[in-house]
Design a protein around this motif. Structure first.
Motif, short mmCIF file in Angstrom:
data_model
loop_
_atom_site.label_atom_id
_atom_site.label_comp_id
_atom_site.label_asym_id
_atom_site.label_seq_id
_atom_site.Cartn_x
_atom_site.Cartn_y
_atom_site.Cartn_z
N GLY A 40 0.82 -1.21 0.00
CA GLY A 40 0.00 0.00 0.00
C GLY A 40 0.85 1.26 0.00
O GLY A 40 0.51 2.24 0.64
N GLY A 41 1.98 1.22 -0.69
CA GLY A 41 2.85 2.40 -0.76
C GLY A 41 3.80 2.53 0.41
O GLY A 41 4.67 3.40 0.42
N ILE A 42 3.63 1.67 1.41
CA ILE A 42 4.48 1.77 2.59
C ILE A 42 5.64 0.79 2.48
O ILE A 42 5.43 -0.41 2.29
CB ILE A 42 3.67 1.48 3.87
CG1 ILE A 42 2.57 2.53 3.99
CG2 ILE A 42 4.55 1.46 5.10
CD1 ILE A 42 1.46 2.10 4.88
N PRO A 43 6.87 1.30 2.58
CA PRO A 43 8.02 0.39 2.53
C PRO A 43 8.05 -0.46 3.79
O PRO A 43 7.89 0.05 4.89
CB PRO A 43 9.24 1.33 2.52
CG PRO A 43 8.69 2.71 2.35
CD PRO A 43 7.28 2.71 2.76
N ILE A 44 8.18 -1.75 3.60
CA ILE A 44 8.17 -2.66 4.74
C ILE A 44 9.43 -3.52 4.74
O ILE A 44 9.80 -4.09 3.72
CB ILE A 44 6.91 -3.56 4.70
CG1 ILE A 44 5.67 -2.69 4.94
CG2 ILE A 44 7.00 -4.68 5.71
CD1 ILE A 44 4.42 -3.46 5.26
N GLN A 45 10.08 -3.56 5.90
CA GLN A 45 11.20 -4.46 6.08
C GLN A 45 10.68 -5.68 6.84
O GLN A 45 10.26 -5.56 7.99
CB GLN A 45 12.32 -3.78 6.88
CG GLN A 45 13.54 -4.66 7.03
CD GLN A 45 14.54 -4.11 8.04
OE1 GLN A 45 14.18 -3.34 8.92
NE2 GLN A 45 15.78 -4.53 7.92
N VAL A 46 10.67 -6.83 6.17
CA VAL A 46 10.16 -8.05 6.81
C VAL A 46 11.34 -8.84 7.36
O VAL A 46 12.33 -9.04 6.67
CB VAL A 46 9.42 -8.95 5.80
CG1 VAL A 46 8.66 -10.03 6.56
CG2 VAL A 46 8.46 -8.15 4.96
N VAL B 113 -0.08 -7.24 16.94
CA VAL B 113 0.13 -8.61 16.47
C VAL B 113 -0.97 -9.01 15.49
O VAL B 113 -2.14 -8.70 15.71
CB VAL B 113 0.12 -9.62 17.64
CG1 VAL B 113 0.37 -11.04 17.13
CG2 VAL B 113 1.16 -9.26 18.68
N ILE B 114 -0.58 -9.68 14.41
CA ILE B 114 -1.54 -10.36 13.55
C ILE B 114 -1.24 -11.85 13.64
O ILE B 114 -0.07 -12.25 13.54
CB ILE B 114 -1.42 -9.88 12.08
CG1 ILE B 114 -1.86 -8.42 11.97
CG2 ILE B 114 -2.28 -10.77 11.16
CD1 ILE B 114 -1.69 -7.83 10.58
N LEU B 115 -2.27 -12.65 13.86
CA LEU B 115 -2.07 -14.09 13.95
C LEU B 115 -2.24 -14.70 12.57
O LEU B 115 -3.31 -14.59 11.96
CB LEU B 115 -3.09 -14.69 14.92
CG LEU B 115 -2.89 -16.19 15.19
CD1 LEU B 115 -1.60 -16.44 15.97
CD2 LEU B 115 -4.08 -16.76 15.96
N GLN C 102 -5.01 -2.37 7.62
CA GLN C 102 -6.07 -2.09 8.59
C GLN C 102 -5.48 -1.85 9.98
O GLN C 102 -5.83 -0.89 10.64
CB GLN C 102 -6.97 -3.32 8.63
CG GLN C 102 -8.41 -3.06 8.95
CD GLN C 102 -9.16 -4.40 8.87
OE1 GLN C 102 -8.94 -5.22 7.98
NE2 GLN C 102 -10.02 -4.63 9.84
N VAL C 103 -4.55 -2.72 10.37
CA VAL C 103 -3.97 -2.61 11.70
C VAL C 103 -3.21 -1.30 11.88
O VAL C 103 -3.24 -0.70 12.95
CB VAL C 103 -3.04 -3.82 11.98
CG1 VAL C 103 -2.20 -3.61 13.23
CG2 VAL C 103 -3.86 -5.08 12.11
N ILE C 104 -2.56 -0.82 10.81
CA ILE C 104 -1.80 0.44 10.96
C ILE C 104 -2.64 1.65 10.57
O ILE C 104 -2.12 2.73 10.35
CB ILE C 104 -0.48 0.41 10.18
CG1 ILE C 104 -0.77 0.25 8.69
CG2 ILE C 104 0.43 -0.70 10.66
CD1 ILE C 104 0.47 0.43 7.84
N HIS C 105 -3.96 1.47 10.47
CA HIS C 105 -4.88 2.58 10.21
C HIS C 105 -4.58 3.28 8.91
O HIS C 105 -4.53 4.50 8.83
CB HIS C 105 -4.85 3.60 11.36
CG HIS C 105 -5.08 2.96 12.67
ND1 HIS C 105 -6.25 2.32 12.98
CD2 HIS C 105 -4.27 2.82 13.75
CE1 HIS C 105 -6.15 1.83 14.22
NE2 HIS C 105 -4.97 2.11 14.69
N GLN C 106 -4.35 2.50 7.88
CA GLN C 106 -4.03 3.06 6.58
C GLN C 106 -5.17 3.93 6.04
O GLN C 106 -4.93 4.89 5.33
CB GLN C 106 -3.69 1.92 5.60
CG GLN C 106 -3.63 2.30 4.14
CD GLN C 106 -2.50 3.27 3.84
OE1 GLN C 106 -1.61 3.46 4.66
NE2 GLN C 106 -2.55 3.89 2.68
N GLU C 107 -6.43 3.61 6.43
CA GLU C 107 -7.56 4.39 5.90
C GLU C 107 -7.36 5.86 6.20
O GLU C 107 -7.44 6.71 5.32
CB GLU C 107 -8.90 3.97 6.52
CG GLU C 107 -9.15 2.49 6.58
CD GLU C 107 -8.68 1.89 7.89
OE1 GLU C 107 -7.51 2.14 8.25
OE2 GLU C 107 -9.45 1.19 8.55
#
Ligand SMILES: Nc1nc2c(c(=O)[nH]1)N(C=O)[C@@H](CNc1ccc(C(=O)N[C@@H](CCC(=O)O)C(=O)O)cc1)CN2
Ligand SMILES: Nc1nc2c(ncn2[C@@H]2O[C@H](COP(=O)(O)OP(=O)(O)OP(=O)(O)O)[C@@H](O)[C@H]2O)c(=O)[nH]1
Ligand SMILES: [K+]
Ligand SMILES: [Mg+2]
Length: 465
Positions: free
Chosen positions: A267-273, A330-332, A383-388
């Motif tokens: 969603g446009g957000i750079p993520i380091q996994v 946390v997401i399960l 959703q968890v990071i309130h992207q809306e």
């Protein structure tokens, strides 16, 4: 650091045997003179501004040929720094650019400090501070959306909004000061107008402030740690998600020993996994260190994906791991769903998870080995990071933490003006707070900024920027 020096630096990324072209950039009064001592071109070609010259760089001491180059001249003030700028477009790799740079230094240029070209562009009024900061953001952007926000600021979108706010504040200030200086000669202050102007400035400031969270996400990205018991499919998840074979996958528990990371954009957000070693008690020294690193990764992550094995279900070991990470978002992830009756299991998990008092834990069923569930996972993360809320911010710029701190001071100062009015304090008090608001705006644009703030900003740039 003297502004009257002519500075030089390599403007492109350098890497051995890489990059077809590398650029050495000179800026300052002596740029042309220095370039003329090392660059030779045919007589037909004139040293005109905004023209490319073709020629050779030679070491003037030895006449040794260094490179075949193109030279771009941009005469002051029609240049990035508003000084004379000369660019030597050399062959890529390391050797040509480094030798050409050394010749420039031998001929009297000084090696530029980090961000010094941009600093000069700012000090000479070609760009304001928000635009200078956006250059740094654009170079560092890790997603197209981050780059979009940076280019919007670079084009002056934020600068314009701030200029408008500052103009309004100055207008209000003039009206009040006129009443202080020439009270008898003027009609009384229109308090209704004054308050609605103050509210308009505060509302616009809030609108810009609302872009800060998005700015933070776009710039810093998120660190997401995948944790869980051995063999639940953490590395399979990393590989599926990053569409790579980054992590080793085997059916042996304890395969992953070290933290393995991969860069993604969601969603446009750079993520380091971060894929981590399965957490368990073990006699193996290497694995013990791996497990310690897993815990560390989990605790330092912005978001934890806790993976469990769908076939085995929720176990006491899972609960122990959950206890470790429950303070983080946390997401399960219930993995290996291809092996189980989907509907039945998910209901079952939700029930059991409630029994464990885990509350409203977001759950994503997946089959990592089959690339299934990735879209749901990404949707859940946003959703968890309130992207809306973040996507809803209706400005295309996204401010940084420094700009946010200044804008908060603007809003506070404006609120203080309102209080001073409500308390019917003398007009001098109103102007003190208004001036504070104007100063805080000026700190964002660079109109009123200390040297140490400038130093902090430009020292983060790379050399040659
Ligand atoms: N080769 C090269 N490419 C580059 C840069 C550069 O410096 N050199 N840039 C460096 O960041 C960026 C382009 N940005 C630039 C911004 C302003 C001016 C400039 O000379 N502006 C003058 C003249 C404008 C005109 O003639 O219309 C000015 O604004 O006065 C040049 C490049 C990206 N690409
Ligand atoms: N059927 C099925 N098997 C899976 C799935 N995901 C992973 N596996 C298998 O589970 C085994 C372990 O997978 P890994 O990805 O290595 O598990 P891990 O959690 O990284 O394991 P450690 O690094 O040892 O902690 C491998 O044999 C995978 O092929 C899945 O969604 N479905
Ligand atoms: K494994
Ligand atoms: Mg693994």
């Amino acid at each position: 650091m003297s502004l009257s020096d002519t500075i030089a630096a390599i403007a492109t990324a350098i890497s051995p045997q890489q990059g077809s072209v590398g650029i050495v950039r000179l800026s300052g009064d002596r740029a042309v003179a220095i370039a003329k001592t090392i660059f030779k071109t045919s007589k037909r070609q004139k040293w005109q501004s905004h023209r490319l010259l073709y020629g050779y760089v030679r070491d003037p001491k030895t006449d040794c040929l260094i490179d075949e180059c193109l030279l771009l001249l941009m005469k002051a003030p029609r240049s990035f720094t508003r000084e004379d700028v000369v660019e030597l477009h050399c062959h890529g790799g390391i050797m040509a650019v480094q030798q050409v740079l050394n010749l420039c230094l031998e001929q009297g240029a000084r090696l530029a400090e980090a961000g010094e070209f941009s600093l000069r562009a700012f000090l000479h009024g070609r760009i304001d501070l928000t635009q200078a900061e956006s250059i740094h953001d654009l170079v560092g952007a890790k997603s197209p959306q981050a780059a979009q926000a940076a280019i919007a600021s670079l084009r002056g979108k934020l600068a314009q909004s701030l200029k408008y706010l500052r103009g309004k504040c100055l207008h209000i200030l003039t009206e009040i000061e006129a009443r202080i200086d020439f009270e008898e000669d003027l009609p009384p202050l229109d308090l209704g107008w004054l308050q609605s102007e103050l509210e308009a400035v505060a509302a616009e400031s809030q609108k810009i402030l609302a872009t800060a969270d998005r700015g933070e996400l776009l710039r810093m990205g998120l660190k997401v740690a995948i944790v869980g018991r051995p063999n639940v499919g953490k590395s399979s998840l990393l590989n599926a998600w990053s569409r790579s074979d980054r992590a080793i996958v085997t059916d042996l528990p304890g395969t992953t020993r070290d933290v393995v990371d991969s860069q993604l954009v969601v969603g446009g957000i750079p993520i380091q996994v971060l894929d981590t070693a399965g957490i368990r008690e073990t006699e193996d020294i290497v694995e013990q260190i791996g497990v310690a690193r897993s815990r560390q990764a989990a605790l330092s992550a912005d978001l934890v994906l806790m993976v469990i094995d769908g076939l085995v279900g929720w176990t006491e070991r899972d609960l122990e791991i959950f206890e470790l990470v429950r303070d983080r978002p946390v997401i399960l992830v219930v993995n290996k769903m291809d092996l189980v009756n989907y509907e039945l299991r998910i209901t079952n998990y939700e029930l059991r998870i409630m029994n464990y008092g885990l509350g409203q834990l977001p759950i994503v069923p997946m089959a990592a080995a089959l690339n299934q569930g990735l879209e749901d996972l990404e949707a859940k993360i946003l959703q968890v990071i309130h992207q809306e809320a973040i996507a809803a911010a209706d400005l295309d710029v996204a401010i940084n933490q420094r700009q946010k701190a200044c804008l908060l001071r603007v809003v506070q100062a404006l609120a203080n003006v309102q209080i001073a009015i409500a308390d019917q304090l003398p007009l001098d008090f109103w102007t003190i707070d208004l001036r504070a608001a104007i100063a805080a705006i000026g700190e964002i644009t660079g109109e009123e900024v200390t040297e140490s703030v400038l130093d902090q900003i430009f020292s983060r740039f790379c050399i040659g920027k």
